[in-house]
Scaffold this motif. Sequence first.
Motif, short mmCIF file in Angstrom:
data_model
loop_
_atom_site.label_atom_id
_atom_site.label_comp_id
_atom_site.label_asym_id
_atom_site.label_seq_id
_atom_site.Cartn_x
_atom_site.Cartn_y
_atom_site.Cartn_z
N ALA A 284 0.82 -1.22 0.00
CA ALA A 284 0.00 0.00 0.00
C ALA A 284 0.85 1.26 0.00
O ALA A 284 0.33 2.35 -0.26
CB ALA A 284 -0.93 0.01 1.21
N VAL A 285 2.15 1.13 0.29
CA VAL A 285 3.01 2.31 0.41
C VAL A 285 4.19 2.19 -0.56
O VAL A 285 5.25 1.66 -0.22
CB VAL A 285 3.53 2.49 1.85
N THR A 286 3.99 2.63 -1.78
CA THR A 286 5.05 2.66 -2.78
C THR A 286 4.95 3.99 -3.52
O THR A 286 3.97 4.73 -3.37
CB THR A 286 4.92 1.51 -3.79
N THR A 287 5.95 4.29 -4.32
CA THR A 287 5.88 5.51 -5.13
C THR A 287 4.65 5.48 -6.03
O THR A 287 3.96 6.50 -6.20
CB THR A 287 7.16 5.64 -5.98
N GLY A 288 4.37 4.32 -6.60
CA GLY A 288 3.23 4.21 -7.51
C GLY A 288 1.90 4.40 -6.79
O GLY A 288 1.02 5.12 -7.29
N THR A 289 1.73 3.77 -5.62
CA THR A 289 0.47 3.93 -4.90
C THR A 289 0.31 5.35 -4.38
O THR A 289 -0.81 5.88 -4.36
CB THR A 289 0.38 2.93 -3.73
N ALA A 290 1.43 5.98 -3.98
CA ALA A 290 1.35 7.36 -3.51
C ALA A 290 0.91 8.28 -4.64
O ALA A 290 0.05 9.17 -4.44
CB ALA A 290 2.70 7.81 -2.95
N HIS A 291 1.47 8.09 -5.83
CA HIS A 291 1.11 8.95 -6.96
C HIS A 291 -0.36 8.76 -7.33
O HIS A 291 -1.08 9.74 -7.56
CB HIS A 291 2.00 8.62 -8.16
N ASP A 292 -0.82 7.51 -7.38
CA ASP A 292 -2.22 7.25 -7.72
C ASP A 292 -3.17 7.84 -6.67
O ASP A 292 -4.22 8.40 -7.00
CB ASP A 292 -2.46 5.75 -7.83
N TRP A 293 -2.79 7.74 -5.39
CA TRP A 293 -3.62 8.28 -4.31
C TRP A 293 -3.74 9.79 -4.43
O TRP A 293 -4.83 10.36 -4.30
CB TRP A 293 -2.99 7.88 -2.97
N LEU A 294 -2.64 10.46 -4.71
CA LEU A 294 -2.64 11.91 -4.82
C LEU A 294 -3.39 12.36 -6.08
O LEU A 294 -4.09 13.38 -6.07
CB LEU A 294 -1.21 12.44 -4.82
N ARG A 295 -3.22 11.61 -7.15
CA ARG A 295 -3.96 11.97 -8.37
C ARG A 295 -5.46 11.83 -8.16
O ARG A 295 -6.25 12.67 -8.61
CB ARG A 295 -3.47 11.08 -9.51
N ALA A 296 -5.87 10.75 -7.45
CA ALA A 296 -7.28 10.56 -7.14
C ALA A 296 -7.79 11.66 -6.21
O ALA A 296 -8.92 12.16 -6.36
CB ALA A 296 -7.51 9.20 -6.52
N ALA A 297 -6.93 12.08 -5.27
CA ALA A 297 -7.32 13.16 -4.37
C ALA A 297 -7.54 14.46 -5.16
O ALA A 297 -8.47 15.23 -4.88
CB ALA A 297 -6.24 13.36 -3.30
N LEU A 298 -6.67 14.70 -6.15
CA LEU A 298 -6.82 15.89 -6.99
C LEU A 298 -8.11 15.83 -7.80
O LEU A 298 -8.85 16.82 -7.90
CB LEU A 298 -5.61 16.01 -7.91
N ASP A 299 -8.39 14.66 -8.39
CA ASP A 299 -9.61 14.51 -9.18
C ASP A 299 -10.85 14.79 -8.32
O ASP A 299 -11.79 15.46 -8.76
CB ASP A 299 -9.69 13.11 -9.77
N ASP A 300 -10.84 14.23 -7.08
CA ASP A 300 -11.98 14.46 -6.19
C ASP A 300 -12.11 15.93 -5.83
O ASP A 300 -13.23 16.48 -5.75
CB ASP A 300 -11.80 13.65 -4.91
N HIS A 301 -10.97 16.59 -5.64
CA HIS A 301 -10.98 18.00 -5.25
C HIS A 301 -11.58 18.88 -6.34
O HIS A 301 -12.38 19.79 -6.05
CB HIS A 301 -9.54 18.44 -4.93
N VAL A 302 -11.19 18.63 -7.59
CA VAL A 302 -11.66 19.53 -8.67
C VAL A 302 -13.10 19.23 -9.06
O VAL A 302 -13.73 20.05 -9.73
CB VAL A 302 -10.74 19.42 -9.90
N THR A 303 -13.65 18.07 -8.65
CA THR A 303 -15.04 17.77 -9.00
C THR A 303 -16.00 18.13 -7.90
O THR A 303 -17.22 17.98 -8.05
CB THR A 303 -15.20 16.28 -9.34
N ASP A 304 -15.47 18.54 -6.73
CA ASP A 304 -16.34 18.91 -5.60
C ASP A 304 -17.18 20.15 -5.96
O ASP A 304 -16.70 21.06 -6.62
CB ASP A 304 -15.51 19.21 -4.35
#
Length: 304
Positions: A284-304
């Motif tokens: 659950a804690v890798t560079t890849g999972t961190a990037h995907d988590w942050l990208r998903a957080a950004l997507d959620d933020h801009v659609t709020d």
Amino acid sequence: MAPDGMWSIGELAEHAGVTVKTVRFYSDRGLLPETGRSSGGHRRYGPEAIERLRLIRSLRSLDLPVPEVERVLDREDALEDVIDGQLRDIGSQLAALRWREAALQLLRDCSPEERADRLRLIGGMTTPPDTTALARFWRRVLPLRMPPKLTESIVDASVPQPPADPTPAQVLAFARLHALVTASGPDGRPWRPETRLPVDGFRPAELYEGLGEAYRLAEADLRGRRAPRGGAALDCFVDAYARSIGTRDTPDFRRKLSGKLAAARDPWLERYWRLAAELSPDPAVTTGTAHDWLRAALDDHVTD
């Protein structure tokens, strides 16, 4: 023993419980110095030779090579270094055996249809596996205009270390990862991901330093298995992209960045990170999972 307290080579061999040939071999190598010669030219040894010969035999019983035995006999402080070196060698040998065992289990437990492909994948890597090809891939695809120290830190974070005691599934994951980074593109050249984000004035060091910090800030949420959300990690993530092209973090920039990151998604890289996660102590804690988590957080933020 002769009246002068000296032993012949045969007497020394008998007392030590070895053959004359063994004593002669160690004498010829200089490990067992003779004290003198008899009037007939035969080797003679003093009482201290028996203890030295016993020490040599003890060291050899540990499978220490003769040159290493020589080091220990020549320098009293060499034994610890020799032991550490032998332990490292044994550790490497054990790791190789564990990888071989897991690879054999992988082949034993797969279907006949899968076996040929898995044999090809396993045959393409060393046992235990070497991460050189993975590191070489990242050095090839990362921007050139970055400090060497930053490049090496990214490589270290991006290349998973093979587990010492792998499962068959991890052997398969590493074999697929190795095949992925050594594959050629349609033009026959080594594959490299398509990059769409850099523009004129792009500062890669600004981007990668900021992303590294954002990934570290996201670790607590990743370990806690929390859903993507706003906060310091997301702010740092967005700011890294903004500063790399000389602009600021604004709502409009976030909307545009979300779209650009979606367009820049690379199935090849996503596969790399999925396989790398299978080799991680905490998937659950890798560079890849961190990037995907942050990208998903950004997507959620801009659609709020």
